[in-house]
Motif scaffolding. Structure first.
Motif, PDB file in Angstrom:
ATOM      1  N   GLN A   1       1.587   4.547  -5.900  1.00  0.00           N
ATOM      2  CA  GLN A   1       0.249   4.577  -6.488  1.00  0.00           C
ATOM      3  C   GLN A   1      -0.769   5.167  -5.497  1.00  0.00           C
ATOM      4  O   GLN A   1      -1.606   5.986  -5.883  1.00  0.00           O
TER       5      GLN A   1
ATOM      6  N   GLU B   1       3.416   0.291  -4.919  1.00  0.00           N
ATOM      7  CA  GLU B   1       2.048   0.429  -4.417  1.00  0.00           C
ATOM      8  C   GLU B   1       1.888   1.688  -3.578  1.00  0.00           C
ATOM      9  O   GLU B   1       0.881   2.391  -3.673  1.00  0.00           O
TER      10      GLU B   1
ATOM     11  N   TYR C   1      -4.461  -2.275  -8.650  1.00  0.00           N
ATOM     12  CA  TYR C   1      -4.209  -2.493  -7.228  1.00  0.00           C
ATOM     13  C   TYR C   1      -5.031  -3.690  -6.756  1.00  0.00           C
ATOM     14  O   TYR C   1      -6.225  -3.780  -7.044  1.00  0.00           O
TER      15      TYR C   1
ATOM     16  N   HIS D   1       3.173  -3.197   1.875  1.00  0.00           N
ATOM     17  CA  HIS D   1       3.037  -2.588   0.552  1.00  0.00           C
ATOM     18  C   HIS D   1       4.416  -2.326  -0.055  1.00  0.00           C
ATOM     19  O   HIS D   1       5.328  -1.893   0.647  1.00  0.00           O
TER      20      HIS D   1
END
Length: 192
Positions: free
Chosen positions: A72, A69, A98, A65
């Motif tokens: 998030q 990300e 996503y 990731h």
């Protein structure tokens, strides 16, 4: 001394022998491959700690990731987890664009330390115990069972009859009353 320390000290002895007598002779004497002896000699800096096994874990992964990300996931976790759980977090992330899988999101959240595992406390046995009964007849256990075929004798065995045994046990005195009937009916329970 644990196994890892013992292995490192054994490697140190092999390296010291290799530095004195040669690497190929050390590999023959100790029964280790020549490539291992060469690798240990390159690692050795004078202490046995330098010969401890190193981690084989990769430093990075191409599909890991990104920082964006992870940010998030952290924000959606704070916003939705308490109320909606993992499904709510995932649907909130999907709305934000996503593209990873559900299990990948959970794995990343656990790696980031967002989930704290709580140990469930076992109930102590003393809370489950029944209070001691002091008055006879206050509590009585009643049970019904079919008398097993191998317990039947004589005429009952020959005729292939079925018998049912009603048992009442007083909880205080442990006195027992047993009676049998040929049929398992409500009327027989009332008579008992």
């Amino acid at each position: 001394m644990n196994m890892i320390t013992q292995e490192a000290k054994k490697k140190q002895a092999i390296v010291k022998y290799a530095l004195r007598k040669g690497k190929s002779k050390a590999s023959r004497v100790y029964g280790v491959s020549l490539s291992s002896v060469k690798r240990w000699c390159n690692q050795y800096d004078g202490t046995w700690q330098s010969l401890l096994p190193k981690s084989h874990r990769p430093h990075s992964h191409p599909n890991r990731h990104t920082k964006r990300e992870e940010r998030q996931i952290r924000n959606s976790f704070k916003k939705c987890y308490e109320r909606y759980g993992w499904d709510g977090v995932y649907s909130d992330l999907k709305r934000k664009g996503y593209t990873r899988s559900y299990s990948g999101m959970i794995y990343a959240a656990k790696r980031m330390g967002l989930v704290k595992y709580k140990k469930t406390k076992k109930k102590s046995r003393k809370h489950r115990r029944y209070p001691e009964l002091l008055i006879p007849g206050e509590k009585v256990q009643i049970d019904v069972k079919e008398v097993p075929y191998n317990c039947l004798r004589g005429k009952a065995l020959r005729d292939g009859k079925h018998f049912y045994q009603w048992t009442a046990i007083d909880e205080c005195t442990r006195m027992r009353f047993v009676y049998g009937f040929e049929e398992h009916t409500l009327e027989n329970s009332t008579k008992f």
